[in-house]
Enzyme design. Structure first.
Site, short mmCIF file in Angstrom:
data_model
loop_
_atom_site.label_atom_id
_atom_site.label_comp_id
_atom_site.label_asym_id
_atom_site.label_seq_id
_atom_site.Cartn_x
_atom_site.Cartn_y
_atom_site.Cartn_z
N GLY A 1 -7.32 13.33 -1.51
CA GLY A 1 -7.05 14.20 -2.64
C GLY A 1 -6.82 15.61 -2.15
N GLN B 1 -6.14 24.63 -2.50
CA GLN B 1 -6.45 24.37 -1.08
C GLN B 1 -5.29 24.74 -0.16
OE1 GLN B 1 -8.11 20.18 -1.70
NE2 GLN B 1 -9.31 20.92 0.03
N CYS C 1 -14.72 17.25 2.66
CA CYS C 1 -13.68 18.07 2.05
C CYS C 1 -12.81 18.66 3.14
CB CYS C 1 -14.33 19.18 1.24
SG CYS C 1 -13.14 20.28 0.46
N LEU C 2 -11.50 18.66 2.92
CA LEU C 2 -10.56 19.21 3.91
C LEU C 2 -10.75 20.71 4.09
CD1 LEU C 2 -7.31 17.36 2.74
CD2 LEU C 2 -8.71 16.80 4.74
N HIS D 1 -14.24 15.75 -7.65
CA HIS D 1 -14.16 16.67 -6.51
C HIS D 1 -12.98 17.63 -6.67
CE1 HIS D 1 -14.62 17.45 -2.03
NE2 HIS D 1 -13.40 17.90 -2.24
N GLU D 2 -11.83 17.09 -7.06
CA GLU D 2 -10.62 17.93 -7.17
C GLU D 2 -10.69 18.86 -8.38
OE1 GLU D 2 -8.86 18.12 -4.58
OE2 GLU D 2 -9.67 16.30 -3.68
N HIS E 1 -12.63 21.72 -7.45
CA HIS E 1 -11.80 22.67 -6.69
C HIS E 1 -11.05 23.59 -7.65
CE1 HIS E 1 -11.96 21.90 -2.41
NE2 HIS E 1 -11.70 20.61 -2.54
#
Ligand code: CO
Length: 162
Positions: A46, A51, A91-92, A133-134, A137
């Site tokens: 995702g 991001q 997480c990236l 999660h997204e 963000h």
């Protein structure tokens, strides 16, 4: 299409609420293509627009990691939630860590697709986790903020030192 650098904590764009998308034009479509490209290049499941530095309410998801199976959501919000489950999450934007995070087991989200049409999608398991999660963000929140007090403090200390 361009693979972008993924912003890392504590870059401010990650910590601020993103803006609703009013109109989906060529610019927004190109951005989505770049997000998909970047998600695959970084082996993510995702990715949210902030991001890669765009403070807009858009995320892409691909729980299978297979090209062509991506899901795209504009202006998403959770409309139904049920159950609880605690599992590892990474997480990236917080490279090198994984922590157990409690999330809803199942969520239903309402959003718009690339054509600006209203859609509703239900997620279970990994997909439900990605959705939460997204959307976090997009609200300027990272999974670190969902950890218990002590764990969060120790992690933030390490990250702020790095
Ligand atoms: Co993330």
């Amino acid at each position: 299409m361009t693979v972008h650098k993924v912003c890392q904590y504590p870059e401010p764009v990650l910590l601020k609420r993103t803006e609703e998308v009013r109109q989906i034009g060529q610019k927004e479509k190109n951005l989505v293509r770049d997000m998909i490209e970047t998600m695959h290049a970084t082996m993510g499941v995702g990715l949210s627009a902030n991001q890669i530095g765009y403070s807009l309410r858009i995320f892409v998801a691909c729980p299978t990691c297979r090209k062509g199976q991506e899901m795209i959501f504009f202006n998403p919000r959770i409309v139904q939630r049920s159950g609880r489950i605690r599992e590892d999450e990474g997480c990236l934007s917080v490279v090198g860590y994984q922590k157990k995070v409690t999330r809803y087991r199942k969520v239903r989200i309402s959003a718009e697709n690339m054509n600006g049409e209203k859609i509703e999608t239900e997620g279970d398991g990994l997909l439900a986790r990605i959705f939460q999660h997204e959307i976090d963000h997009l609200d300027g929140k990272l999974y670190i903020h969902r950890l218990g007090y002590l764990e969060r403090k120790s992690m933030l200390r390490k990250l702020n030192k790095a």
